[in-house]
Design a protein around this motif. Structure first.
Motif, mmCIF file in Angstrom:
data_model
loop_
_atom_site.group_PDB
_atom_site.id
_atom_site.type_symbol
_atom_site.label_atom_id
_atom_site.label_comp_id
_atom_site.label_asym_id
_atom_site.label_seq_id
_atom_site.Cartn_x
_atom_site.Cartn_y
_atom_site.Cartn_z
ATOM 1 N N GLY A 1 0.823 -1.202 0.000
ATOM 2 C CA GLY A 1 0.000 0.000 0.000
ATOM 3 C C GLY A 1 0.856 1.251 0.000
ATOM 4 O O GLY A 1 1.942 1.279 0.591
ATOM 5 N N LYS A 2 0.369 2.284 -0.688
ATOM 6 C CA LYS A 2 1.147 3.507 -0.788
ATOM 7 C C LYS A 2 0.215 4.701 -0.987
ATOM 8 O O LYS A 2 -0.786 4.604 -1.692
ATOM 9 C CB LYS A 2 2.101 3.384 -1.981
ATOM 10 N N VAL A 3 0.534 5.838 -0.362
ATOM 11 C CA VAL A 3 -0.214 7.082 -0.543
ATOM 12 C C VAL A 3 0.427 7.863 -1.680
ATOM 13 O O VAL A 3 1.627 8.157 -1.641
ATOM 14 C CB VAL A 3 -0.203 7.932 0.752
ATOM 15 N N VAL A 4 -0.370 8.182 -2.702
ATOM 16 C CA VAL A 4 0.127 8.944 -3.853
ATOM 17 C C VAL A 4 -0.862 10.061 -4.176
ATOM 18 O O VAL A 4 -2.065 9.911 -3.960
ATOM 19 C CB VAL A 4 0.329 8.043 -5.090
ATOM 20 N N SER B 1 -5.354 12.848 -2.216
ATOM 21 C CA SER B 1 -4.456 11.713 -2.409
ATOM 22 C C SER B 1 -5.244 10.413 -2.461
ATOM 23 O O SER B 1 -6.362 10.330 -1.969
ATOM 24 C CB SER B 1 -3.443 11.648 -1.267
ATOM 25 N N ASP B 2 -4.635 9.416 -3.067
ATOM 26 C CA ASP B 2 -5.209 8.082 -3.160
ATOM 27 C C ASP B 2 -4.359 7.121 -2.339
ATOM 28 O O ASP B 2 -3.137 7.240 -2.310
ATOM 29 C CB ASP B 2 -5.215 7.565 -4.605
ATOM 30 N N TYR B 3 -5.014 6.168 -1.686
ATOM 31 C CA TYR B 3 -4.295 5.052 -1.080
ATOM 32 C C TYR B 3 -4.441 3.892 -2.047
ATOM 33 O O TYR B 3 -5.533 3.375 -2.245
ATOM 34 C CB TYR B 3 -4.850 4.699 0.298
ATOM 35 N N LYS B 4 -3.347 3.516 -2.676
ATOM 36 C CA LYS B 4 -3.370 2.490 -3.715
ATOM 37 C C LYS B 4 -2.620 1.250 -3.267
ATOM 38 O O LYS B 4 -1.669 1.329 -2.491
ATOM 39 C CB LYS B 4 -2.709 3.000 -5.000
ATOM 40 N N ILE B 5 -3.066 0.114 -3.784
ATOM 41 C CA ILE B 5 -2.370 -1.145 -3.580
ATOM 42 C C ILE B 5 -1.626 -1.470 -4.877
ATOM 43 O O ILE B 5 -2.221 -1.493 -5.948
ATOM 44 C CB ILE B 5 -3.356 -2.285 -3.241
ATOM 45 N N LYS C 1 -2.956 -2.251 -8.365
ATOM 46 C CA LYS C 1 -3.954 -3.308 -8.302
ATOM 47 C C LYS C 1 -5.342 -2.693 -8.117
ATOM 48 O O LYS C 1 -6.273 -3.038 -8.815
ATOM 49 C CB LYS C 1 -3.616 -4.258 -7.160
ATOM 50 N N ASN C 2 -5.488 -1.764 -7.166
ATOM 51 C CA ASN C 2 -6.739 -1.032 -6.981
ATOM 52 C C ASN C 2 -6.529 0.160 -6.051
ATOM 53 O O ASN C 2 -5.542 0.248 -5.341
ATOM 54 C CB ASN C 2 -7.858 -1.941 -6.466
ATOM 55 N N ILE C 3 -7.500 1.084 -6.081
ATOM 56 C CA ILE C 3 -7.487 2.254 -5.202
ATOM 57 C C ILE C 3 -8.395 1.943 -4.020
ATOM 58 O O ILE C 3 -9.571 1.614 -4.203
ATOM 59 C CB ILE C 3 -7.964 3.511 -5.947
ATOM 60 N N ILE C 4 -7.876 2.057 -2.826
ATOM 61 C CA ILE C 4 -8.628 1.731 -1.619
ATOM 62 C C ILE C 4 -9.463 2.922 -1.146
ATOM 63 O O ILE C 4 -10.643 2.777 -0.837
ATOM 64 C CB ILE C 4 -7.683 1.286 -0.482
ATOM 65 N N ASP C 5 -8.872 4.121 -1.088
ATOM 66 C CA ASP C 5 -9.571 5.275 -0.530
ATOM 67 C C ASP C 5 -8.987 6.566 -1.088
ATOM 68 O O ASP C 5 -7.844 6.595 -1.531
ATOM 69 C CB ASP C 5 -9.431 5.260 0.995
ATOM 70 N N GLN C 6 -9.795 7.648 -1.051
ATOM 71 C CA GLN C 6 -9.332 8.986 -1.394
ATOM 72 C C GLN C 6 -9.508 9.880 -0.179
ATOM 73 O O GLN C 6 -10.519 9.793 0.524
ATOM 74 C CB GLN C 6 -10.130 9.576 -2.559
ATOM 75 N N ALA D 1 -0.843 14.865 8.352
ATOM 76 C CA ALA D 1 -2.235 14.733 8.766
ATOM 77 C C ALA D 1 -3.083 14.339 7.556
ATOM 78 O O ALA D 1 -2.780 14.706 6.421
ATOM 79 C CB ALA D 1 -2.738 16.049 9.350
ATOM 80 N N SER D 2 -4.156 13.595 7.808
ATOM 81 C CA SER D 2 -5.060 13.158 6.743
ATOM 82 C C SER D 2 -6.500 13.425 7.160
ATOM 83 O O SER D 2 -6.847 13.290 8.331
ATOM 84 C CB SER D 2 -4.884 11.667 6.462
#
Length: 90
Positions: free
Chosen positions: A9-12, A34-38, A50-55, A64-65
């Motif tokens: 997982g990575k924040v981009v 930002s997107d949290y992507k796998i 693979k997919n985007i988990i959350d924005q 901070a998020s």
């Protein structure tokens, strides 16, 4: 020869490039959508998404998020103070 593969997982930053200027209640820096992507990895190297988990809105200065639904509260200066007080309570 063995293959090392897996996911990570990575924040981009999002492709929409949406930026809320001076909206972070913590440090007053810019918030970037930002997107949290796998990512699928091979030998620990990310190859493809693979997919985007959350924005969410992410401050890269203080890390901070904030949920995407909180956009109106983060832009409005009166509500921004309320968000900051709620953060301080936690």
């Amino acid at each position: 020869m063995g293959f090392l593969f897996g996911t990570k997982g990575k924040v981009v930053p999002s492709k929409t490039n949406e930026i809320l200027e001076n909206a972070c209640p913590e440090c007053n820096a810019d918030l970037i959508l930002s997107d949290y992507k796998i990512f699928f990895t091979l030998f620990y190297i990310p190859l493809f998404t693979k997919n985007i988990i959350d924005q969410f809105y992410h401050c890269y200065q203080c890390e901070a998020s904030f949920k995407k639904e909180a956009r109106n509260d983060l832009v409005d200066s009166d509500k921004k103070d309320q968000v900051k007080s709620e953060i301080d309570k936690v």
